[in-house]
Scaffold this active site. Sequence first.
Site, mmCIF file in Angstrom:
data_model
loop_
_atom_site.group_PDB
_atom_site.id
_atom_site.type_symbol
_atom_site.label_atom_id
_atom_site.label_comp_id
_atom_site.label_asym_id
_atom_site.label_seq_id
_atom_site.Cartn_x
_atom_site.Cartn_y
_atom_site.Cartn_z
ATOM 1 C CD GLU A 262 -2.796 -1.382 -0.032
ATOM 2 O OE1 GLU A 262 -2.977 -0.414 -0.796
ATOM 3 O OE2 GLU A 262 -3.238 -2.531 -0.283
ATOM 4 C CG HIS A 265 -1.422 1.161 -4.272
ATOM 5 N ND1 HIS A 265 -1.594 1.124 -5.639
ATOM 6 C CD2 HIS A 265 -1.783 -0.072 -3.820
ATOM 7 C CE1 HIS A 265 -2.038 -0.086 -5.996
ATOM 8 N NE2 HIS A 265 -2.145 -0.829 -4.905
ATOM 9 C CD GLU A 291 -2.814 -3.029 -7.628
ATOM 10 O OE1 GLU A 291 -1.928 -3.562 -6.933
ATOM 11 O OE2 GLU A 291 -3.834 -2.497 -7.139
#
Lengths: 496, 496
Positions: A262, A265, A291
Site C-alpha cells: 500500500e 500505491h 499496481e
Amino acid sequence: MTAYAKLETKIREITRLREIEAISGWDEACMMPSGGGAGRSQALATLTSMIHERLCDPEIGELLNTARADGAILDDWQLANLSNIEREYVEATAIPAELVRATRLATLNCEQAWRQARAANDFQSIRPLLEEVVGLERQTSEALGSAMGLAPYDALLETYEPELRARDIEPVFDDLKQFLPEFLDRVLASQHPAEPLTGPFPVEAQRALCEETMRVLGFDFERGRFDVSHHPFCGGVPDDTRITTRYHEEGFLESFMAICHETGHALYQQGLPVGWREQPVGDALGAAIHESQSLLMELQVCRSREFIGFAAPMIRKHFGRDSADSAWTAENLYRAATTVERGFIRVDADEITYPLHVILRFELEQALLDGSLPVRDLPEAWDDAMQKYLGVSTRGNDADGCMQDVHWYAGLFGYFPTYTLGALGAAQWFDAARRDLTDLPAEVSAGNLRPLLGWLREHVHGRGRQTTMQSLFEEVTGSQLDAGFFKRHLESRYLS
Amino acid sequence: MTAYAKLETKIREITRLREIEAISGWDEACMMPSGGGAGRSQALATLTSMIHERLCDPEIGELLNTARADGAILDDWQLANLSNIEREYVEATAIPAELVRATRLATLNCEQAWRQARAANDFQSIRPLLEEVVGLERQTSEALGSAMGLAPYDALLETYEPELRARDIEPVFDDLKQFLPEFLDRVLASQHPAEPLTGPFPVEAQRALCEETMRVLGFDFERGRFDVSHHPFCGGVPDDTRITTRYHEEGFLESFMAICHETGHALYQQGLPVGWREQPVGDALGAAIHESQSLLMELQVCRSREFIGFAAPMIRKHFGRDSADSAWTAENLYRAATTVERGFIRVDADEITYPLHVILRFELEQALLDGSLPVRDLPEAWDDAMQKYLGVSTRGNDADGCMQDVHWYAGLFGYFPTYTLGALGAAQWFDAARRDLTDLPAEVSAGNLRPLLGWLREHVHGRGRQTTMQSLFEEVTGSQLDAGFFKRHLESRYLS
C-alpha cells in the site's frame, strides 16, 4: 475566459466533490460504526449521483467541442487534460443517472453485508446482494461498451486502465498459465523451508513496525495517514493519502507486506504532479500502473534479500527478538518472506502463485458478467478453478474461497487483471531503474530509498495521466509491457 | 405525489449531503493530516455551496407555497416539518451564494491556522484571518437580518436557537452578573479545598475511563465513535454520532468532564426521532437545548455527589489507585470535581464562574460584529473583561485568552450564549425529572442512568424540532426557561 479555462473551472468543482467522496468512502471502511451503514450508503449514493449529474452537464460537451477547436493554443499537458476530460464525459454520459445511483447503493450495501457474511462463512446470505451487483455491473458494462464501441468487459477494463483490452491480456495470461505451474513445481522441489517465526506478535508492535517501514520507504505523514480496515487499501487524495492494513496476532508478515504494498500505491499518489492537483491529467494513470507501483515496492524492493537484510534489525527490535535466534536472522526472514506455497488467499500469496489467483478471477468474472456462470454456482466454480490452478480445495470454506476478496461485492469487476499486469510492470520498472541507478542494490541494502523514489517521481509519478500505459513503458524502459522481465526476475530470485 | 411529498424528497437529498458534510467536517478536525488542509477547505466549500444552491432551488419555494395550501391534510409532525423547511429556505435564500462559499473557505482556513497560532501564542499571525471572518459574519448577519426582519445579531442567534433574541438574554445575564460575583465570594470563602490528585495519568487510562463512562451514561457505540481533537465536540449524524475529547497527562478531570458533557450532546443526537431521520423536524431543536442536554449530563449528573460516589471505584481502577489513599476517596474526588476557582479557561471552568466566561464573550462578540471593537483590540478588551468579571489577567497570554476557544475562528458568532441558557435549562430539566422519577438520586448513585435517559428520550430527544424551546420547557417543566432552578441548584450544591 477561453472554453478550455471554463472547462477547467467546472472540472475543478467536480474534483473537489470527488475528494469529499474519497474521504467519506475511506471513513466508511475505516471509521464508521455499523449502525451508520444504511444512512451512509444513501448519503454516498446521493453524492455520487450529484457528481455524475455535474459531469453530464451538456455545457461540458459544448466546451469540449469549442476547446478542441482552439487546440492549437494549448500546451501538451492541457491537451492531455482535455483528452482525459473527454474520456470522463463520454463514460459518464454513457450511464443513465438511475443506474449510477442504484449501483452505488447496491455495492455499498453488498460490501457492508460482505463484512458479516465473510466472518460467518455464509455465502448464501450475501448471494442475493451479489446477484444484484452483478446485474447492475452487467448493465453498466453494456451501456459503456455501446457508447465507446467496446465489448462490455473491455469497457470495464477501460475504466480502470485506458486502452487495456481482454485480447491483450489473454496471451499474457496464457503464457503465464504455461510457464508458472511447471516453474512452481521446480521451486517447491528445491526451496529451503524457513524456520517458523513464532509469536507473540502484538498488534501494537506490528503497527509500529509498519509505520517505521512506511517512513523508510518515503511515505509523507504530513500528507497522509495509516489505519486499519477489513481489507488493506490505499485511498484519500494526493495531499491526504490514506493507507490501511489488518492485523492477526499469529503472524506479522501479512500486515507488514500489505503495508509495503500500500505504501507503493501511496508514494504514487503523493507524487502526482502538484501543478495539476484538481484536474484529471493530474490523476494516476490507471490501475495497472498503480499496481506496478505497489508491487514494485512490495515485490521488487521489500521482499528482496537487500531490503530484508536492512529490515531485519528493525523487525527484531519491534518484537524483542535476538539475531542469535536462528529463526530471526536476516537469512531466515528472507526465506520466510519468499516462501512459496499453494494457498487459498490471494493477498497472502507468493509472487509465483499470485498470478494464478488472478487468472482464476479474470476467467470467473467474465463468466459472471456474461451470465454463463450464475452467482449461485460461484462457490463450486471457485473450488474447481482452485483445484485446477493451485491444487487446493475451498469446498465448504467460502470465506477463504469466493468471499475472500471485497472486489466483486464492492462492484469492482475488471480490476483483478491489473494486479498481474502490475507485477509484470514492477519487474520492468525495477530493471530500468537498476540500469539508471547503478548503486540501487547497495542503497536498498542501506535502507536508502530516496534515489529510487526520485527516479519514480520523475519517470512515473510526476507524469500523471499525460500519456498512456504502453507509451510510458516504451518511453521509460525502451519497450512495451513485456512479461520477460517478470519471468527473469522469478528465475533469478527463486532458482539461482 | 403531493407538493409536501415532493418537498420531503428534495429535502432528503439535501440532508444526505449534509451527512457527508458532517462526516467530512469531523474528519477535518480529527483525522486529516495538516497537508490536506488547503485542499479540504476548497472541497468543503464546494460541498457547502452545492448544498446551499440546492436549498435555494426556486422549486422548493413553490412547493412550500403549494404544501401550505394543502395544510389541512398534514399531521402535526408534517406541519412542523414544513415550518422547519420554510425556515431553512428563508435563511438560505437570504445569503448570496458567493458569501456562503467565501465564509466556508475563510472559516476553515482560519480554524486551521488557529490550531498553530494558539499553540504558538501568536495572535498577530491569525489576526488578518479573523478580521476576514468577522467581516464575512457581519455581512451574513446583515443579510439574514434583513430577510427575517431581525437585528443582525438576533439573526445569528436565530440560526442557532429559533426564536432566541438578545433582548431575552440580556436580563438573564444581568441577573447573573448581579448574583454570581457575590455568590462566588461566599463559595470561595467557605469551600474545603480538595487534596491534590497527583499523576501519572496515562492517556490510555484516561481514554479507557472515558469510554467506560460513556457506556454507563448510555452512549450507543454501534451508532457512534469516540476520538481525539483539538477542541472537544460532538459531530456526525444520529446513527453515527462522534464525540471527542483532548488529553493532558497532568490531570484527568478535563478529559473526563469533557466526555461527560459531549456524551450529553451525543445522547440527544442518538435519541432524535427515528421516523424523521432525513427531515429537518427530526433534527435537534437548537443549540440552547443541545447544551441543556450536555450540561444536564455534565453538571447535574456527573458532578453530583451521587455519581462521583458511583464513579470513584471506576476512576481508581483505571489509574491503579487505592481508596485507602485519602486523595482518592469519593469525597475528595467530589471536592475536586466541584472545586470553584477563578481561572482563564472556559471549558475548564466550574459552573459558578462559567456563566461569567460566557457573558464576556456575549458582550465582546456583539462589539466585534457591530464594529465597535476592532479585531486588533481584541486581546486587550479580553484582558480587561477577564479582570472585570473574573479578577484574572490574560495579558501576554492570548493562547489562554482570546485564542482559547475555536468558535470565532470557525465563524461561530452567536453561539456562546446558548451555553449558559443550557446550564439554566439543565437545572430545570433535572428538577422536573427528579419530580417524575422519585428514585433518581438512588439510581444515579447506582450508576443506573436508564430511567433518566428514558425520560429525556420521551420528553426532549424524541421530540426533534416539533416545537420550540420555550414551548418545550413550558410543556414539560411547567414554566418557560427560568434561572431560578440554576440558582437554587448552585445554592444547594455549594452552600448547603
